[in-house]
Write a protein that holds these residues in place. Structure first.
Motif, PDB file in Angstrom:
ATOM      1  N   SER A   3     -56.811-112.399 -22.723  1.00  0.00           N
ATOM      2  CA  SER A   3     -58.090-112.301 -23.396  1.00  0.00           C
ATOM      3  C   SER A   3     -58.940-113.504 -23.039  1.00  0.00           C
ATOM      4  O   SER A   3     -58.450-114.614 -22.947  1.00  0.00           O
ATOM      5  CB  SER A   3     -57.877-112.251 -24.913  1.00  0.00           C
ATOM      6  N   SER A   5     -63.002-114.963 -23.984  1.00  0.00           N
ATOM      7  CA  SER A   5     -64.257-114.710 -24.682  1.00  0.00           C
ATOM      8  C   SER A   5     -65.056-115.996 -24.721  1.00  0.00           C
ATOM      9  O   SER A   5     -64.582-117.053 -24.364  1.00  0.00           O
ATOM     10  CB  SER A   5     -63.994-114.192 -26.103  1.00  0.00           C
ATOM     11  N   THR A   9     -68.394-114.378 -29.477  1.00  0.00           N
ATOM     12  CA  THR A   9     -67.503-113.459 -30.169  1.00  0.00           C
ATOM     13  C   THR A   9     -66.759-114.205 -31.264  1.00  0.00           C
ATOM     14  O   THR A   9     -66.673-115.416 -31.269  1.00  0.00           O
ATOM     15  CB  THR A   9     -66.490-112.822 -29.200  1.00  0.00           C
ATOM     16  N   THR A  10     -66.217-113.437 -32.195  1.00  0.00           N
ATOM     17  CA  THR A  10     -65.453-114.025 -33.293  1.00  0.00           C
ATOM     18  C   THR A  10     -63.982-113.681 -33.105  1.00  0.00           C
ATOM     19  O   THR A  10     -63.652-112.717 -32.392  1.00  0.00           O
ATOM     20  CB  THR A  10     -65.928-113.457 -34.639  1.00  0.00           C
ATOM     21  N   PRO A  11     -63.095-114.423 -33.743  1.00  0.00           N
ATOM     22  CA  PRO A  11     -61.664-114.069 -33.659  1.00  0.00           C
ATOM     23  C   PRO A  11     -61.391-112.640 -34.133  1.00  0.00           C
ATOM     24  O   PRO A  11     -60.545-111.956 -33.567  1.00  0.00           O
ATOM     25  CB  PRO A  11     -61.000-115.103 -34.574  1.00  0.00           C
ATOM     26  N   ASP A  14     -62.371-110.314 -31.289  1.00  0.00           N
ATOM     27  CA  ASP A  14     -61.364-110.431 -30.237  1.00  0.00           C
ATOM     28  C   ASP A  14     -60.106-109.657 -30.614  1.00  0.00           C
ATOM     29  O   ASP A  14     -59.556-108.907 -29.810  1.00  0.00           O
ATOM     30  CB  ASP A  14     -61.001-111.897 -29.978  1.00  0.00           C
ATOM     31  N   PHE A  17     -60.601-105.829 -30.332  1.00  0.00           N
ATOM     32  CA  PHE A  17     -60.543-105.337 -28.951  1.00  0.00           C
ATOM     33  C   PHE A  17     -59.122-105.418 -28.395  1.00  0.00           C
ATOM     34  O   PHE A  17     -58.685-104.522 -27.675  1.00  0.00           O
ATOM     35  CB  PHE A  17     -61.529-106.100 -28.069  1.00  0.00           C
ATOM     36  N   GLN A  18     -58.389-106.465 -28.741  1.00  0.00           N
ATOM     37  CA  GLN A  18     -56.993-106.573 -28.289  1.00  0.00           C
ATOM     38  C   GLN A  18     -56.146-105.445 -28.873  1.00  0.00           C
ATOM     39  O   GLN A  18     -55.328-104.848 -28.169  1.00  0.00           O
ATOM     40  CB  GLN A  18     -56.409-107.935 -28.674  1.00  0.00           C
ATOM     41  N   LEU A  41     -66.790-111.090 -22.986  1.00  0.00           N
ATOM     42  CA  LEU A  41     -65.510-110.779 -23.595  1.00  0.00           C
ATOM     43  C   LEU A  41     -64.686-109.994 -22.584  1.00  0.00           C
ATOM     44  O   LEU A  41     -65.208-109.107 -21.911  1.00  0.00           O
ATOM     45  CB  LEU A  41     -65.690-109.941 -24.857  1.00  0.00           C
ATOM     46  N   LYS A  42     -63.409-110.350 -22.497  1.00  0.00           N
ATOM     47  CA  LYS A  42     -62.518-109.662 -21.565  1.00  0.00           C
ATOM     48  C   LYS A  42     -61.134-109.591 -22.188  1.00  0.00           C
ATOM     49  O   LYS A  42     -60.523-110.614 -22.485  1.00  0.00           O
ATOM     50  CB  LYS A  42     -62.466-110.421 -20.246  1.00  0.00           C
ATOM     51  N   VAL A  43     -60.671-108.384 -22.443  1.00  0.00           N
ATOM     52  CA  VAL A  43     -59.330-108.152 -22.948  1.00  0.00           C
ATOM     53  C   VAL A  43     -58.676-107.187 -21.970  1.00  0.00           C
ATOM     54  O   VAL A  43     -59.212-106.112 -21.709  1.00  0.00           O
ATOM     55  CB  VAL A  43     -59.358-107.545 -24.371  1.00  0.00           C
ATOM     56  N   GLU A 121     -69.882-103.018 -32.638  1.00  0.00           N
ATOM     57  CA  GLU A 121     -69.268-104.288 -32.256  1.00  0.00           C
ATOM     58  C   GLU A 121     -70.007-104.949 -31.096  1.00  0.00           C
ATOM     59  O   GLU A 121     -70.226-106.159 -31.086  1.00  0.00           O
ATOM     60  CB  GLU A 121     -67.795-104.081 -31.895  1.00  0.00           C
TER      61      GLU A 121
END
Length: 132
Positions: A3, A5, A9-11, A14, A17-18, A41-43, A121
């Motif tokens: 992940s 970000s 973004t917020t926890p 995150d 999305f995870q 953001l990247k998951v 989101e």
């Protein structure tokens, strides 16, 4: 689960999305980028090849939407691209782009539904970007 970000973004986002990537069959990655391809953001699953999540995807998507708008049917809101091994469903939630990446055999309709459900989101992140 890998992940990445930014401060936009917020926890909780995150984690959301995870969880989606972990629990959705065949969903390999979710990316949110700006129109220029900057990843916000990247998951992704750990073994996903880097070529699949290249920033060039955003530029290609923007160009595809611009060309599709010339068909006279209005602005393209979503583009689905299928390649040898992967498919990518991309939504434009201006000023951001949502990318969902899955194998070609994945349920495309499910990816399209997830993309439309994630609008709220993505718009939270868009608001944070515009306020930054």
């Amino acid at each position: 689960m890998d992940s990445a970000s930014t401060a936009t973004t917020t926890p909780a986002l995150d984690a959301h999305f995870q969880t989606l990537v972990k629990t959705t069959s065949d969903l390999k990655a979710i990316l949110i980028t700006d129109r220029d391809g900057v990843i916000l953001l990247k998951v992704e699953e750990p073994n996903l090849p880097a070529k699949v999540t290249k920033a060039a995807l955003s530029a290609t998507f923007s160009l595809s939407c611009d060309q599709a708008s010339k068909l006279g049917m209005g602005k393209a809101l979503m583009v689905m691209s299928s390649f040898d091994e992967y498919q990518i469903v991309q939504y434009t939630y201006a000023p951001l782009i949502l990318h969902l990446i899955a194998p070609t055999h994945a349920n495309t309709g499910l990816l399209i539904e997830i993309g439309s459900q994630l609008k709220k989101e993505v718009m939270i992140i868009a608001k944070a970007v515009s306020n930054a």
